[in-house]
Design a protein around this motif. Structure first.
Motif, PDB file in Angstrom:
ATOM      1  N   SER A  91       0.814  -1.221   0.000  1.00 31.54           N
ATOM      2  CA  SER A  91       0.000   0.000   0.000  1.00 31.54           C
ATOM      3  C   SER A  91       0.845   1.266   0.000  1.00 31.54           C
ATOM      4  O   SER A  91       0.365   2.329  -0.398  1.00 31.54           O
ATOM      5  CB  SER A  91      -0.922   0.020   1.225  1.00 31.54           C
ATOM      6  N   ASP A  93       1.584   3.060   2.401  1.00 29.81           N
ATOM      7  CA  ASP A  93       0.864   4.054   3.199  1.00 29.81           C
ATOM      8  C   ASP A  93       1.848   4.844   4.054  1.00 29.81           C
ATOM      9  O   ASP A  93       2.686   4.263   4.752  1.00 29.81           O
ATOM     10  CB  ASP A  93      -0.169   3.341   4.083  1.00 29.81           C
ATOM     11  N   TRP A 147      -7.765   2.055   5.160  1.00 29.81           N
ATOM     12  CA  TRP A 147      -6.514   1.520   4.643  1.00 29.81           C
ATOM     13  C   TRP A 147      -6.757   0.816   3.306  1.00 29.81           C
ATOM     14  O   TRP A 147      -7.727   0.071   3.163  1.00 29.81           O
ATOM     15  CB  TRP A 147      -5.909   0.531   5.633  1.00 29.81           C
ATOM     16  N   ASN A 148      -5.860   1.061   2.373  1.00 32.60           N
ATOM     17  CA  ASN A 148      -5.862   0.308   1.125  1.00 32.60           C
ATOM     18  C   ASN A 148      -5.024  -0.947   1.340  1.00 32.60           C
ATOM     19  O   ASN A 148      -3.853  -0.853   1.729  1.00 32.60           O
ATOM     20  CB  ASN A 148      -5.258   1.161   0.003  1.00 32.60           C
ATOM     21  N   LEU A 149      -5.605  -2.108   1.109  1.00 31.12           N
ATOM     22  CA  LEU A 149      -4.913  -3.377   1.324  1.00 31.12           C
ATOM     23  C   LEU A 149      -4.896  -4.163   0.015  1.00 31.12           C
ATOM     24  O   LEU A 149      -5.663  -5.112  -0.167  1.00 31.12           O
ATOM     25  CB  LEU A 149      -5.594  -4.183   2.430  1.00 31.12           C
ATOM     26  N   PRO A 150      -4.038  -3.782  -0.923  1.00 26.33           N
ATOM     27  CA  PRO A 150      -4.045  -4.414  -2.245  1.00 26.33           C
ATOM     28  C   PRO A 150      -3.798  -5.912  -2.179  1.00 26.33           C
ATOM     29  O   PRO A 150      -2.859  -6.379  -1.535  1.00 26.33           O
ATOM     30  CB  PRO A 150      -2.910  -3.695  -2.989  1.00 26.33           C
TER      31      PRO A 150
END
Length: 233
Positions: A91, A93, A147-150
């Protein structure tokens, strides 16, 4: 701890006056939504006595904020610690300080060799959970964005699996290992002040007896099904 306070520095903030960084509360809520029945036996936020004696993001910072969380490894319910850790790294982040899983650590953008796994030499290999620490800047650690959790998802069949009740062995004085470590953490959650050293010694036995007495269980200092059930409730 503000952005100009050393990471994990021990503070005088009372352990009863702490809160989890908002970014980590959001992450935990997202994982719980994906896998509502996941095991939480190795989840952790504020540190125990052992943590308070050393630098750790599990210790409340100068503002009473805990900047770290542990999320239990539970592949049967779709929460594999290494897969989740990798999704966090992928991510990129800016809130991430570092992530630890399976004896490896990777730093966020501000750390050494950003986003690349390297050997972790701490005493806890983090095989039963993934550890996430967030940046020292309050604007980052309290950023409550999702949260982006690819690449990280949970299959419907796994999400629908019933709650797992961990099967624990009977523990008694003299026992050592991971199950004792979990026992000590659970006892600390109930008010004990044990050093989590995975060694069932005299202090752990006294803490077990005190808990059993308070819970109106048979007071024998041994940890069997009834004591585990009470500790996990």
């Amino acid at each position: 701890m503000t952005s100009n306070v050393p990471t994990g520095a021990a503070t005088t903030v009372a352990r009863t006056k702490w809160r989890l960084a908002r970014s980590l509360a959001v992450l935990r809520d997202q994982i719980n939504a994906l896998s509502p029945n996941r095991s939480k036996v190795a989840d952790g936020t504020v540190g125990d006595t052992a943590h308070s004696a050393r630098r750790s993001d599990h210790n409340p910072n100068a503002l009473g904020v805990v900047q770290a969380i542990d999320l239990t490894d539970d592949p049967s319910h779709g929460v594999d610690n290494r897969r989740l850790a990798q999704a966090l790294l992928d991510s990129r982040d800016s809130r991430i300080k570092y992530v630890i899983a399976d004896s490896e650590i990777a730093s966020g953008a501000a750390g050494p060799s950003p986003w690349i796994w390297r050997k972790y030499v701490g005493t806890n290999a983090h095989r039963h959970h993934v550890h996430i620490s967030v940046a020292d800047d309050p604007r980052l650690y309290d950023d409550a964005s999702a949260w982006n959790l690819p690449g990280f998802d949970v299959a419907p069949a796994q999400a629908a699996k019933p709650v797992t009740k961990p099967v624990y062995p009977v523990l008694a004085k003299g026992t050592k290992g991971t199950d004792v470590e979990r026992l000590q953490k659970l006892l600390n959650d109930k008010g004990a002040k044990l050093i989590v050293d995975a060694d069932f010694g005299d202090r752990t036995e006294r803490a077990v007896r005190a808990f059993q007495k308070a819970a109106r269980l048979t007071v024998d200092g041994r940890v069997g099904p009834q004591t585990w059930e009470a500790l996990l409730s």
